[in-house]
Structure formats: structure tokens, C-alpha cells
Design a protein around this motif. Structure first.
Motif, short mmCIF file in Angstrom:
data_model
loop_
_atom_site.label_atom_id
_atom_site.label_comp_id
_atom_site.label_asym_id
_atom_site.label_seq_id
_atom_site.Cartn_x
_atom_site.Cartn_y
_atom_site.Cartn_z
N PHE A 175 0.83 -1.21 0.00
CA PHE A 175 0.00 0.00 0.00
C PHE A 175 0.86 1.26 0.00
O PHE A 175 0.58 2.21 -0.73
CB PHE A 175 -0.96 0.00 1.18
CG PHE A 175 -2.05 -1.03 1.05
CD1 PHE A 175 -3.07 -0.87 0.13
CD2 PHE A 175 -2.03 -2.17 1.83
CE1 PHE A 175 -4.07 -1.82 0.00
CE2 PHE A 175 -3.02 -3.13 1.70
CZ PHE A 175 -4.04 -2.96 0.79
N ILE A 176 1.91 1.30 0.81
CA ILE A 176 2.76 2.49 0.85
C ILE A 176 3.54 2.62 -0.46
O ILE A 176 3.83 3.73 -0.90
CB ILE A 176 3.70 2.49 2.09
CG1 ILE A 176 4.25 3.92 2.35
CG2 ILE A 176 4.82 1.50 1.97
CD1 ILE A 176 3.22 4.93 2.75
N LYS A 177 3.82 1.52 -1.10
CA LYS A 177 4.49 1.58 -2.41
C LYS A 177 3.57 2.21 -3.45
O LYS A 177 4.01 2.99 -4.29
CB LYS A 177 4.90 0.17 -2.87
CG LYS A 177 6.04 -0.44 -2.07
CD LYS A 177 6.32 -1.85 -2.57
CE LYS A 177 7.46 -2.51 -1.85
NZ LYS A 177 7.69 -3.89 -2.33
N TRP A 178 2.30 1.86 -3.39
CA TRP A 178 1.33 2.41 -4.35
C TRP A 178 1.09 3.89 -4.14
O TRP A 178 0.74 4.61 -5.08
CB TRP A 178 0.00 1.65 -4.26
CG TRP A 178 -0.04 0.50 -5.19
CD1 TRP A 178 0.25 -0.81 -4.89
CD2 TRP A 178 -0.34 0.54 -6.58
NE1 TRP A 178 0.13 -1.58 -6.02
CE2 TRP A 178 -0.25 -0.78 -7.08
CE3 TRP A 178 -0.70 1.54 -7.46
CZ2 TRP A 178 -0.48 -1.10 -8.40
CZ3 TRP A 178 -0.94 1.22 -8.79
CH2 TRP A 178 -0.83 -0.08 -9.25
N LYS A 179 1.27 4.35 -2.91
CA LYS A 179 1.02 5.77 -2.61
C LYS A 179 1.81 6.67 -3.52
O LYS A 179 1.30 7.67 -4.05
CB LYS A 179 1.36 6.05 -1.14
CG LYS A 179 0.99 7.42 -0.62
CD LYS A 179 1.99 8.54 -0.79
CE LYS A 179 3.36 8.29 -0.32
NZ LYS A 179 4.26 9.45 -0.58
N VAL A 180 3.07 6.36 -3.75
CA VAL A 180 3.94 7.19 -4.59
C VAL A 180 3.37 7.30 -6.00
O VAL A 180 3.26 8.39 -6.56
CB VAL A 180 5.38 6.61 -4.61
CG1 VAL A 180 6.26 7.41 -5.54
CG2 VAL A 180 5.96 6.57 -3.21
#
Length: 195
Positions: free
Chosen positions: A73-78
Motif C-alpha cells: 500500500f505504501i508503495k502504491w502511494k507514490v
């Protein structure tokens, strides 16, 4: 000063990732981004929309990362933040209210075709970074992605900003040259009349 404040949450994220893990680092990133917005408002009496969008995305995707214990999820945020910026610039241009011209147009006078090229370049840049993040996130180890997120994207963005500045400077000289020639002619006419 503002650029330093903007970079602090990433440094905290990077340091805590190295000392702890992605989940602790993500929690710290959410908290640091919230503090960053408060400090920015306290110092400058305003917060930019980009900061608010980033904070919302960090909170939503960071929260999902922590709650579900899933680093994806944090990877997709970017990617989502960069995609929002690209879409925002494209839409603002399509409706005739270029966001970049709106931000810089008060200080810099450029012909509309130049603003269009700058806007298009930034749409392409943000789109490229969004895609590149997905590639690095899923084809490389987590350590590589963290380094890319904190340092790689920052360096590429700074470089692209400098290139944009050089392009603006070159176009600004040409677009303001007729004004300078007109001013010189008016000054010469005034001197002829007073002598």
C-alpha cells in the motif's frame, strides 16, 4: 527553508526504516507529514494543495500498510500521488487554466505556447515517475525501493526542476526582449524630447 521542511518526513522515514522496519517508518512518515503541514502553516500562513494531497495519500495508504501489515500500500502511494499530479496538470490545461502558469505566471511572463510545453513536460514527467515507481516497487527488493523513493525521486525531480528553470530562462529572455527594446526606444524618445 521550505524545501528542508518538505524533506524532513522522508529523512525520518528512511532513518526509521533502516533502524526498525517499513511499518514503524510508515507510521513515523504519517506523523512527520502532519507535523510538516502544521509547521508550514505556522511559518507561511498557508499550505499548498500538493502538500494536502500528499498528506491525505500518506495517511490513507500508510494507514492501510500498518493496519493490514502489507507494504504494497505504501508503495502504491507514490504512484497514485504522481498520477494525481499528472492528471491535475492535464485537466487544468484542458480547461484553459494551466496550474503551472497559475503558480508561476505572476512572476514570469511567457507566451502561452511555452506554458503549454512546460505543462506537457511536467505531465509526462509525473506519468513517467508513476510508472517507474511501480517497476522499482515490484521488480526490486524493498531496500532498493526505499532508497529510490527517498533519494532517487528527489534527485530526478530536482534535476527536472532545474531543466525547467533553464528552459523558462531561455524563453523568458526571448519573450521579454521586445519589451526591453520598446522601453529603450521610449527612453530614447524621452531623451530626444528633453534635449
Amino acid at each position: 527553508m521550505k524545501q528542508i521542511i518538505d524533506f524532513i518526513p522522508l529523512i525520518i522515514f528512511f532513518a526509521l526504516y533502516k533502524m526498525q522496519d517499513i511499518y514503524v517508518a510508515t507510521g513515523a512518515l504519517i506523523a512527520a507529514t502532519a507535523v510538516q503541514i502544521v509547521v508550514t502553516y505556522f511559518l507561511y500562513k498557508k499550505v499548498e494543495k500538493m502538500q494536502l494531497i500528499t498528506f491525505a495519500m500518506v495517511t490513507v495508504f500508510g494507514g492501510m500498510t500498518i493496519f493490514l501489515q502489507d507494504e504494497n500500500f505504501i508503495k502504491w502511494k507514490v504512484t497514485i500521488v504522481y498520477a494525481i499530479f499528472a492528471i491535475g496538470l492535464a485537466v487544468s490545461h484542458a480547461i484553459g487554466r494551466s496550474a503551472i502558469k497559475g503558480m508561476l505566471g505572476k512572476e514570469i511572463s511567457l507566451p502561452d505556447p511555452v506554458w503549454t510545453k512546460i505543462n506537457t513536460a511536467w505531465v509526462a514527467f509525473f506519468s513517467f515517475c508513476a510508472g517507474l515507481n511501480i517497476y522499482v516497487a515490484y521488480e526490486m527488493p524493498l531496500d532498493v525501493w526505499v532508497n529510490f523513493k527517498v533519494f532517487g525521486l528527489l534527485i530526478v525531480t530536482l534535476l527536472f526542476t532545474v531543466l525547467t528553470g533553464i528552459y523558462i530562462y531561455k524563453k523568458m529572455d526571448k519573450s521579454e526582449q521586445p519589451e526591453q527594446e520598446l522601453d529603450q526606444k521610449l527612453n530614447k524618445d524621452e531623451q530626444d524630447h528633453t534635449s
